[in-house]
Write a protein that holds these residues in place. Structure first.
Motif, PDB file in Angstrom:
ATOM      1  N   GLY A 256     -40.757  12.555  14.923  1.00  0.00           N
ATOM      2  CA  GLY A 256     -41.345  12.120  16.178  1.00  0.00           C
ATOM      3  C   GLY A 256     -42.792  12.529  16.361  1.00  0.00           C
ATOM      4  O   GLY A 256     -43.508  11.950  17.178  1.00  0.00           O
ATOM      5  N   LEU A 257     -43.241  13.529  15.609  1.00  0.00           N
ATOM      6  CA  LEU A 257     -44.628  14.005  15.716  1.00  0.00           C
ATOM      7  C   LEU A 257     -45.512  13.521  14.573  1.00  0.00           C
ATOM      8  O   LEU A 257     -46.733  13.540  14.687  1.00  0.00           O
ATOM      9  N   VAL A 258     -44.894  13.116  13.471  1.00  0.00           N
ATOM     10  CA  VAL A 258     -45.658  12.739  12.279  1.00  0.00           C
ATOM     11  C   VAL A 258     -46.065  11.273  12.350  1.00  0.00           C
ATOM     12  O   VAL A 258     -45.257  10.398  12.672  1.00  0.00           O
ATOM     13  N   ARG A 259     -47.329  11.005  12.060  1.00  0.00           N
ATOM     14  CA  ARG A 259     -47.835   9.633  11.915  1.00  0.00           C
ATOM     15  C   ARG A 259     -48.264   9.456  10.461  1.00  0.00           C
ATOM     16  O   ARG A 259     -49.107  10.195   9.967  1.00  0.00           O
ATOM     17  N   GLN A 260     -47.676   8.485   9.792  1.00  0.00           N
ATOM     18  CA  GLN A 260     -47.950   8.277   8.366  1.00  0.00           C
ATOM     19  C   GLN A 260     -48.355   6.829   8.138  1.00  0.00           C
ATOM     20  O   GLN A 260     -47.694   5.909   8.602  1.00  0.00           O
ATOM     21  N   PHE A 261     -49.453   6.637   7.423  1.00  0.00           N
ATOM     22  CA  PHE A 261     -49.979   5.289   7.213  1.00  0.00           C
ATOM     23  C   PHE A 261     -50.894   5.284   5.994  1.00  0.00           C
ATOM     24  O   PHE A 261     -51.351   6.334   5.538  1.00  0.00           O
ATOM     25  N   LYS A 262     -51.169   4.101   5.514  1.00  0.00           N
ATOM     26  CA  LYS A 262     -52.000   3.933   4.325  1.00  0.00           C
ATOM     27  C   LYS A 262     -53.419   3.557   4.751  1.00  0.00           C
ATOM     28  O   LYS A 262     -53.624   2.586   5.482  1.00  0.00           O
TER      29      LYS A 262
END
Length: 216
Positions: free
Chosen positions: A155-161
């Motif tokens: 819920g706290l992690v934002r992951q993207f390329k």
């Protein structure tokens, strides 16, 4: 902002610097310059190219929100991380041996308002020496374990390329960043801006010089 990494960096995973960022390994979320007395305020990453491979996604966690979560769930752990126990260092390269003027806690609060204003966290750069009894050291590791668990919550992690042409700019005093492992060849560029310089420009642009002077 010039540092041991230079001014504006342009690098690949060639281990030109003895730093995890110069490898293809995954990086846990952290703040940069934990070993500086005054860490950089803003940081920018720009992916120039990634060929013949995959992975290397950027990972972000809002350190202030994570800190609020720890405070709600485990106030003793939060209080422990407000105290200085470990220092940090950068000494992997022959011409670099950086350590702050004093050890700093994970959470820095304003002595006037008691408001959290900086998170300082980097597992890779933590020094071996500590300034606490063994009992307090055990409490610190217990608190650090609770903090690390929160930093990995979906819920706290934002992951993207990242994509070429889209730079990522964030507050290094607040935002923790990391990277997943990757294959192939990646080329990155970026740089730092000093926190005081950023705040000065921000306030002048948003408030005007007369109002800023009235607040001094």
């Amino acid at each position: 902002m010039n540092s041991n990494d230079g001014g504006f960096w342009d690098f690949t995973s060639d281990l030109a610097m003895k730093d995890m960022a110069y490898t293809k390994e995954g990086l846990g979320v952290h703040t940069d310059n934990a070993y500086f007395t005054d860490p950089a305020g803003l940081q920018m990453f720009h992916l120039l190219s990634h060929t013949n491979g995959e992975g290397g996604e950027s990972v972000l966690v809002d350190g202030f929100e994570a800190a609020r979560t720890l405070y709600r769930e485990n106030r003793n752990a939060y209080s422990t991380l407000r105290r200085s126990v470990f220092s940090h260092h950068a000494s992997g390269n022959q011409d670099v041996c950086i350590k702050p003027a004093r050890s700093f806690p994970t959470f820095l609060h304003s002595p006037r308002t008691q408001e959290l204003y900086q998170v300082r966290w980097n597992n890779e750069d933590r020094g071996a020496q500590f300034s606490a009894s063994l009992e307090k050291l055990r409490h610190w590791y217990s608190a650090a374990r609770a903090w690390s668990e929160i930093l990995s919550r979906p819920g706290l992690v934002r992951q993207f390329k990242l994509e070429p042409g889209t730079p990522l700019i964030f507050d290094n005093w607040r935002m923790l960043h990391g990277r997943t492992a990757f294959t192939g060849a990646r080329r990155m560029c970026g740089g730092y801006i000093n926190h005081d310089d950023f705040v000065s420009r921000y306030e002048l642009l948003n408030k005007g010089r007369e109002q800023v002077l009235l607040e001094i």
